[in-house]
Write a protein that holds these residues in place. Structure first.
Motif, PDB file in Angstrom:
ATOM      1  N   SER A   6       8.390   2.321  10.800  1.00 64.72           N
ATOM      2  CA  SER A   6       9.079   1.572  10.442  1.00 64.72           C
ATOM      3  C   SER A   6       8.797   0.899   9.104  1.00 64.72           C
ATOM      4  CB  SER A   6       8.051   0.499  11.035  1.00 64.72           C
ATOM      5  OG  SER A   6       9.020  -1.170  10.549  1.00 64.72           O
ATOM      6  N   VAL A   7       7.176   1.671   8.018  1.00 63.28           N
ATOM      7  CA  VAL A   7       7.252   0.292   6.515  1.00 63.28           C
ATOM      8  C   VAL A   7       7.869   1.526   5.845  1.00 63.28           C
ATOM      9  CG1 VAL A   7       5.348   0.797   5.467  1.00 63.28           C
ATOM     10  CG2 VAL A   7       4.878  -0.448   7.564  1.00 63.28           C
ATOM     11  N   LEU A   8       7.565   2.803   5.833  1.00 63.16           N
ATOM     12  CA  LEU A   8       8.921   4.285   5.334  1.00 63.16           C
ATOM     13  C   LEU A   8       9.693   4.034   5.298  1.00 63.16           C
ATOM     14  CD1 LEU A   8       6.983   7.263   6.562  1.00 63.16           C
ATOM     15  CD2 LEU A   8       6.517   6.847   3.991  1.00 63.16           C
ATOM     16  N   VAL A   9      10.764   3.162   6.032  1.00 61.18           N
ATOM     17  CA  VAL A   9      11.941   3.090   5.674  1.00 61.18           C
ATOM     18  C   VAL A   9      12.691   1.280   5.385  1.00 61.18           C
ATOM     19  CG1 VAL A   9      12.482   4.261   8.140  1.00 61.18           C
ATOM     20  CG2 VAL A   9      12.618   1.931   7.982  1.00 61.18           C
ATOM     21  N   ARG A  10      11.347   0.737   4.823  1.00 62.49           N
ATOM     22  CA  ARG A  10      11.552   0.184   4.366  1.00 62.49           C
ATOM     23  C   ARG A  10      11.164  -0.002   3.192  1.00 62.49           C
ATOM     24  NH1 ARG A  10       8.732  -4.483   6.582  1.00 62.49           N
ATOM     25  NH2 ARG A  10       7.691  -3.090   8.137  1.00 62.49           N
ATOM     26  N   LEU A  11      10.610   0.714   2.530  1.00 62.47           N
ATOM     27  CA  LEU A  11      10.577   1.133   0.963  1.00 62.47           C
ATOM     28  C   LEU A  11      11.002   0.856   0.365  1.00 62.47           C
ATOM     29  CD1 LEU A  11       7.331   4.215   0.976  1.00 62.47           C
ATOM     30  CD2 LEU A  11       7.090   1.733   1.115  1.00 62.47           C
ATOM     31  N   PRO A  12      10.694   0.290  -0.775  1.00 59.64           N
ATOM     32  CA  PRO A  12      11.688  -0.489  -2.157  1.00 59.64           C
ATOM     33  C   PRO A  12      12.087   0.990  -2.800  1.00 59.64           C
ATOM     34  CG  PRO A  12      10.150  -1.328  -2.417  1.00 59.64           C
ATOM     35  CD  PRO A  12       9.595  -1.167  -0.841  1.00 59.64           C
ATOM     36  N   ALA A  13      13.089   0.827  -3.579  1.00 62.56           N
ATOM     37  CA  ALA A  13      12.366   2.652  -4.638  1.00 62.56           C
ATOM     38  C   ALA A  13      11.851   2.502  -5.419  1.00 62.56           C
ATOM     39  CB  ALA A  13      13.776   2.650  -4.923  1.00 62.56           C
ATOM     40  N   ALA A  14      11.085   3.285  -5.691  1.00 65.63           N
ATOM     41  CA  ALA A  14       9.310   3.692  -7.025  1.00 65.63           C
ATOM     42  C   ALA A  14      10.436   3.862  -8.539  1.00 65.63           C
ATOM     43  CB  ALA A  14       8.631   4.608  -6.379  1.00 65.63           C
ATOM     44  N   PRO A  15       9.571   3.463  -9.152  1.00 64.54           N
ATOM     45  CA  PRO A  15      10.209   3.991 -10.419  1.00 64.54           C
ATOM     46  C   PRO A  15      10.319   4.891 -10.796  1.00 64.54           C
ATOM     47  CG  PRO A  15       7.546   3.273 -11.200  1.00 64.54           C
ATOM     48  CD  PRO A  15       7.994   3.351  -8.714  1.00 64.54           C
ATOM     49  N   THR A  16      11.777   5.546 -11.452  1.00 63.04           N
ATOM     50  CA  THR A  16      12.013   7.282 -11.690  1.00 63.04           C
ATOM     51  C   THR A  16      11.579   8.089 -12.664  1.00 63.04           C
ATOM     52  OG1 THR A  16      13.148   5.554 -13.546  1.00 63.04           O
ATOM     53  CG2 THR A  16      14.576   5.098 -11.816  1.00 63.04           C
TER      54      THR A  16
ATOM     55  N   ILE B 212       1.026  -1.604   0.161  1.00 62.30           N
ATOM     56  CA  ILE B 212      -0.479  -0.236   0.197  1.00 62.30           C
ATOM     57  C   ILE B 212       0.410   1.809  -0.154  1.00 62.30           C
ATOM     58  CG2 ILE B 212      -1.801   1.022   1.312  1.00 62.30           C
ATOM     59  CD1 ILE B 212      -2.755  -1.763   2.090  1.00 62.30           C
ATOM     60  N   ALA B 213       1.885   0.977   0.778  1.00 56.28           N
ATOM     61  CA  ALA B 213       2.573   2.628   0.824  1.00 56.28           C
ATOM     62  C   ALA B 213       3.710   2.678  -0.010  1.00 56.28           C
ATOM     63  CB  ALA B 213       3.959   2.259   2.428  1.00 56.28           C
ATOM     64  N   PHE B 214       3.752   1.293  -0.481  1.00 60.44           N
ATOM     65  CA  PHE B 214       4.646   1.863  -2.039  1.00 60.44           C
ATOM     66  C   PHE B 214       3.951   2.376  -3.345  1.00 60.44           C
ATOM     67  CE2 PHE B 214       5.783  -0.662  -6.424  1.00 60.44           C
ATOM     68  CZ  PHE B 214       7.003  -0.114  -6.399  1.00 60.44           C
ATOM     69  N   GLY B 215       1.992   1.721  -3.613  1.00 57.49           N
ATOM     70  CA  GLY B 215       1.516   2.112  -4.292  1.00 57.49           C
ATOM     71  C   GLY B 215       1.247   3.455  -3.982  1.00 57.49           C
ATOM     72  N   CYS B 216       1.340   3.963  -3.065  1.00 58.15           N
ATOM     73  CA  CYS B 216       0.741   5.316  -2.449  1.00 58.15           C
ATOM     74  C   CYS B 216       1.469   6.120  -2.783  1.00 58.15           C
ATOM     75  CB  CYS B 216       0.345   5.736  -1.465  1.00 58.15           C
ATOM     76  SG  CYS B 216      -0.889   4.701  -1.139  1.00 58.15           S
ATOM     77  N   CYS B 217       3.145   6.194  -2.471  1.00 52.99           N
ATOM     78  CA  CYS B 217       4.733   6.824  -2.648  1.00 52.99           C
ATOM     79  C   CYS B 217       4.684   6.476  -4.059  1.00 52.99           C
ATOM     80  CB  CYS B 217       5.886   6.248  -1.839  1.00 52.99           C
ATOM     81  SG  CYS B 217       6.922   7.175  -1.948  1.00 52.99           S
ATOM     82  N   SER B 218       4.662   5.770  -4.903  1.00 55.58           N
ATOM     83  CA  SER B 218       5.438   6.151  -6.123  1.00 55.58           C
ATOM     84  C   SER B 218       4.001   6.743  -6.806  1.00 55.58           C
ATOM     85  CB  SER B 218       5.107   4.700  -7.329  1.00 55.58           C
ATOM     86  OG  SER B 218       5.614   3.653  -6.398  1.00 55.58           O
ATOM     87  N   PHE B 219       2.492   6.688  -6.854  1.00 55.18           N
ATOM     88  CA  PHE B 219       1.792   8.024  -7.486  1.00 55.18           C
ATOM     89  C   PHE B 219       2.997   9.361  -7.509  1.00 55.18           C
ATOM     90  CE2 PHE B 219      -0.784   4.585  -8.584  1.00 55.18           C
ATOM     91  CZ  PHE B 219      -1.337   4.890 -10.040  1.00 55.18           C
ATOM     92  N   ILE B 220       2.231   9.759  -5.705  1.00 48.61           N
ATOM     93  CA  ILE B 220       2.749  11.397  -5.654  1.00 48.61           C
ATOM     94  C   ILE B 220       4.609  11.071  -5.916  1.00 48.61           C
ATOM     95  CG2 ILE B 220       3.775  11.922  -3.289  1.00 48.61           C
ATOM     96  CD1 ILE B 220       1.696  10.239  -1.174  1.00 48.61           C
ATOM     97  N   ASP B 221       5.320  10.369  -5.862  1.00 45.88           N
ATOM     98  CA  ASP B 221       6.816  10.930  -6.541  1.00 45.88           C
ATOM     99  C   ASP B 221       6.429  11.172  -8.191  1.00 45.88           C
ATOM    100  OD1 ASP B 221       8.167  10.407  -4.298  1.00 45.88           O
ATOM    101  OD2 ASP B 221       9.285   9.038  -4.525  1.00 45.88           O
ATOM    102  N   LYS B 222       5.362  10.206  -8.388  1.00 46.60           N
ATOM    103  CA  LYS B 222       4.704  10.577 -10.069  1.00 46.60           C
ATOM    104  C   LYS B 222       4.414  12.445  -9.827  1.00 46.60           C
ATOM    105  CE  LYS B 222       3.671   9.897 -14.357  1.00 46.60           C
ATOM    106  NZ  LYS B 222       5.146  10.571 -14.985  1.00 46.60           N
ATOM    107  N   ALA B 223       3.343  12.323  -9.219  1.00 49.27           N
ATOM    108  CA  ALA B 223       3.542  13.756  -9.101  1.00 49.27           C
ATOM    109  C   ALA B 223       3.856  14.848  -9.047  1.00 49.27           C
ATOM    110  CB  ALA B 223       2.077  13.860  -8.143  1.00 49.27           C
ATOM    111  N   LEU B 224       4.714  14.514  -7.811  1.00 47.27           N
ATOM    112  CA  LEU B 224       5.553  15.665  -7.448  1.00 47.27           C
ATOM    113  C   LEU B 224       6.444  15.763  -9.156  1.00 47.27           C
ATOM    114  CD1 LEU B 224       6.784  14.525  -3.554  1.00 47.27           C
ATOM    115  CD2 LEU B 224       5.574  16.507  -4.384  1.00 47.27           C
ATOM    116  N   ASN B 225       6.400  15.165  -9.492  1.00 45.25           N
ATOM    117  CA  ASN B 225       7.916  15.240 -10.713  1.00 45.25           C
ATOM    118  C   ASN B 225       6.742  15.743 -12.513  1.00 45.25           C
ATOM    119  OD1 ASN B 225       9.905  14.144  -9.716  1.00 45.25           O
ATOM    120  ND2 ASN B 225       9.638  12.113 -10.262  1.00 45.25           N
ATOM    121  N   ASP B 226       5.667  15.453 -12.353  1.00 46.72           N
ATOM    122  CA  ASP B 226       4.911  15.805 -13.635  1.00 46.72           C
ATOM    123  C   ASP B 226       3.792  16.258 -12.881  1.00 46.72           C
ATOM    124  OD1 ASP B 226       3.559  16.232 -15.635  1.00 46.72           O
ATOM    125  OD2 ASP B 226       3.620  14.054 -16.567  1.00 46.72           O
TER     126      ASP B 226
END
Length: 234
Positions: free
Chosen positions: A214-224, A109-123
């Motif tokens: 704890s979940v945040l610190v273990r998140l893998p890298a999102a798509p570049t 869940i965190a990975f998906g949300c984080c990835s969408f937020i990173d995408k939004a910040l970049n675009d």
């Protein structure tokens, strides 16, 4: 030899085509035209503010008549929703390898949300279009919603019963995410707010603050950024 007028030859040829095939040809043509209109709108959104695009702009970009537009869409909001749906689906597909490698529902869940937020910040333009999807199609992004719901079902099973259904948690997460995307698209949030947003989402669906950390610190890298941009360009 008797030569028939060309128009008559065409009519005769069409009459010989199986009715089922004629219907398929019609559906294929309508689908191509619809895709043409969605692609035109997407192209315009890439070049100018979403709010400045008009129906006339879309039909000019697509090279079709206004009547053709209204055969496929009843408003500009409807074609915007279609563009948003494609953008969400293409980016969601990009996330699948990373999501599939995770076993813990909270991490998914965190990975998906984080990835969408990173995408939004970049675009931010992408964020604005996706956020506008919510206004005309509240259940848009159906594939992404379904995957999130599956993760939330597994997540809920691992927690003590808090009386909040997976269905309600789905609406909570989607509601927060759409508001965040809208705010990023309008320039009201930045990367400084990223981790706090993910933590707030995790806490809203049942984790304690320390568990969310704890979940945040273990998140893998999102798509570049490069991968995300290629996805939007498809």
């Amino acid at each position: 030899m008797t030569y028939l007028p060309r128009q008559f030859q065409v009519v005769c040829t069409m009459a010989k085509i199986n009715p089922t095939r004629r219907a398929e040809i019609g559906r294929e043509k309508r689908a191509r035209t619809r895709e043409q209109l969605v692609a035109a709108a997407n192209s315009l959104f890439a070049r100018q503010a979403v709010e400045s695009v008009t129906v006339d702009d879309v039909i000019k970009e697509a090279g079709v008549a206004k009547g053709t537009f209204y055969v496929h869409f009843d408003s500009l909001e409807a074609v915007t929703a279609a563009v948003g749906e494609e953008l969400v689906q293409s980016f969601d597909e990009l996330l699948q390898p990373g999501r599939g490698s995770l076993a813990e529902p909270a991490l998914k869940i965190a990975f998906g949300c984080c990835s969408f937020i990173d995408k939004a910040l970049n675009d931010p333009r992408w964020a604005s279009v996706v956020a506008r999807l919510a206004a005309t199609a509240p259940k848009g992004g159906e594939i992404a919603r379904r995957r999130l719901y599956e993760d939330l079902q597994q997540f809920s099973k691992a927690l003590p019963d808090d009386g909040v259904s997976a269905e309600l948690k789905l609406e909570i997460v989607v509601g927060i995410m759409l508001q965040i995307l809208r705010a990023i698209g309008e320039g009201r949030l930045s990367s400084i707010d990223r981790d706090a947003t993910i933590s707030a989402i995790l806490r809203a669906i049942g984790l304690h603050a320390q568990e969310a950390k704890s979940v945040l610190v273990r998140l893998p890298a999102a798509p570049t950024l490069e991968e995300s941009s290629r996805s939007s360009a498809k």
